[in-house]
Design an enzyme around this catalytic site. Structure first.
Site, PDB file in Angstrom:
ATOM      1  N   CYS A  10       0.803  -1.228   0.000  1.00  0.00           N
ATOM      2  CA  CYS A  10       0.000   0.000   0.000  1.00  0.00           C
ATOM      3  C   CYS A  10       0.838   1.281   0.000  1.00  0.00           C
ATOM      4  O   CYS A  10       1.604   1.536   0.926  1.00  0.00           O
ATOM      5  CB  CYS A  10      -0.905  -0.011   1.233  1.00  0.00           C
ATOM      6  SG  CYS A  10      -1.882   1.504   1.371  1.00  0.00           S
TER       7      CYS A  10
HETATM    8  N1  LIG Z   1      -7.460   7.935   2.608  1.00  0.00           N
HETATM    9  C1  LIG Z   1      -6.663   6.835   3.108  1.00  0.00           C
HETATM   10  C2  LIG Z   1      -6.186   6.029   1.966  1.00  0.00           C
HETATM   11  C3  LIG Z   1      -5.702   4.689   2.405  1.00  0.00           C
HETATM   12  C4  LIG Z   1      -6.105   3.588   1.464  1.00  0.00           C
HETATM   13  O1  LIG Z   1      -6.839   3.821   0.494  1.00  0.00           O
HETATM   14  N2  LIG Z   1      -5.591   2.378   1.735  1.00  0.00           N
HETATM   15  C5  LIG Z   1      -6.012   1.237   0.973  1.00  0.00           C
HETATM   16  C6  LIG Z   1      -4.902   0.242   0.760  1.00  0.00           C
HETATM   17  S1  LIG Z   1      -3.620   0.904  -0.273  1.00  0.00           S
HETATM   18  C7  LIG Z   1      -7.082   0.541   1.776  1.00  0.00           C
HETATM   19  O2  LIG Z   1      -6.818   0.038   2.838  1.00  0.00           O
HETATM   20  N3  LIG Z   1      -8.287   0.546   1.244  1.00  0.00           N
HETATM   21  C8  LIG Z   1      -9.428  -0.027   1.881  1.00  0.00           C
HETATM   22  C9  LIG Z   1     -10.510   0.996   2.018  1.00  0.00           C
HETATM   23  O3  LIG Z   1     -10.220   2.189   1.831  1.00  0.00           O
HETATM   24  O4  LIG Z   1     -11.630   0.632   2.301  1.00  0.00           O
HETATM   25  C10 LIG Z   1      -5.536   7.423   3.931  1.00  0.00           C
HETATM   26  O5  LIG Z   1      -5.544   8.619   4.125  1.00  0.00           O
HETATM   27  O6  LIG Z   1      -4.697   6.726   4.477  1.00  0.00           O
END
Ligand SMILES: N[C@@H](CCC(=O)N[C@@H](CS)C(=O)NCC(=O)O)C(=O)O
Length: 307
Positions: A61
């Site tokens: 990620c």
């Molecule tokens: N807006 C999040 C983005 C994080 C994200 O999109 N992570 C992904 C993996 S690369 C995730 O876990 N997605 C699952 C989801 O958002 O439901 C941040 O600020 O950290």
């Protein structure tokens, strides 16, 4: 710890379905709603303390890697612990499996359990990075930007003082983020899609790469001779680009067509914080060829050259 590691059962979409967010009707709250902040003086309720916080990350990620890079750059490896979810999921969301190890803090097998412990019935995004507070037994934040900035600024004497988010450069870092966050860091996914929005995203991405290439001809880092949070945010996208969304070069020419940008990416990869937090295998598409990250570059010659 003598506890026997617990792991989730293998991904099984037939039994658990696909991962989905189901917002309750009428619920207006943000789907990423944990935005607590760590502060040096504790005024936020989450004081900076060694051994108190744990980071749930994922090797694959880019959002999580921005935080693990900050952790390393600031020398916080002994201050904030980290563990990694498996790179595949079903309807249960991210899980701990033998691939990348157990949850050493709570023994959860599903990351969902951390969210449930914080807010019973939680129905928003179960995402990495997630920052956990051992003391209150809850999530502090699942907002990568806030976590990264707090690691860079709030850990005072426990950090090595790297300071990648210096006060005087914050406006410029955030101004860059408004552009690169949209056109590049979030734009890559849209650019890999179909339809008019994807065409627009590809054009914005190509324009950004072209502009970055020109900018980096005379500057070692995005803001000149100093490595900052802006470089951390961009680099993780570059690391993944040619082996994931652009593996078949369907989005744009490969990074080697932007020689200064590509040399900049290789220069950063030589730093232990970038290399140690990168596992190319976790995001390389099957059959994609990894570019030569060790090819020589002479970015050091740019040190001290103001942009
Ligand atoms: N807006 C999040 C983005 C994080 C994200 O999109 N992570 C992904 C993996 S690369 C995730 O876990 N997605 C699952 C989801 O958002 O439901 C941040 O600020 O950290």
């Amino acid at each position: 710890m003598s506890r026997i590691p617990q792991f989730a059962s293998p991904v099984d979409t037939a039994a658990h379905g696909e991962y989905r967010i189901n917002r309750a009707p009428g619920d207006e709250r943000p789907l990423y709603r944990f935005t607590g902040r760590i502060t040096a003086d504790g005024s936020s309720g989450f004081p900076a303390e060694p051994g108190r916080y744990h980071l749930y990350a994922g090797w694959f990620c880019p959002w999580a890697q921005r935080v693990t890079i900050q952790r390393e750059l600031n020398g916080l490896q002994e201050v904030i612990s980290v563990s990694y979810v498996d790179g595949v999921r079903d309807g249960r969301g991210w899980a701990f499996r033998e691939t990348h190890g157990p949850d050493p803090v709570n023994g959860f097998t599903l990351l969902r359990e951390a969210y449930e412990a914080t807010e019973p019935g939680f129905d928003g995004h179960i995402s990495v990075p997630t920052l956990w507070d051992r003391k209150t037994g809850r999530i502090v934040s699942n907002d990568f930007a806030g976590i990264g900035v707090d690691l860079a600024t709030e850990f005072g004497g426990w950090s090595n003082g790297a300071n990648l988010y210096p006060e005087e450069l914050r406006p410029e870092i955030e101004e860059l983020d408004a552009w690169l966050g949209t056109a590049v860091n979030r734009g890559v996914s849209a650019a890999a899609g179909d339809g008019p929005a994807a065409v627009e995203a590809r054009a914005a991405l190509l324009a950004a790469f072209t502009e970055l290439d020109a900018r980096l001809e005379k500057r070692r880092y995005l803001l000149g001779d100093r490595l900052t949070e802006a470089d951390v945010r961009l680099w993780v996208t570059l690391a993944r680009y040619d082996v994931s969304v652009n593996a078949t070069r369907a989005v744009s020419p490969g990074l080697e067509e932007f020689p200064h940008l590509w040399a900049y990416a290789r220069d950063l990869h030589r730093l232990p914080a970038f290399a140690a937090t990168t596992d190319f295998a976790t995001f390389t598409a099957p059959g994609a060829t990894l570019p030569d990250w060790d090819a020589p570059q002479d970015r050091e010659a740019l040190a001290g050259v103001a942009g």
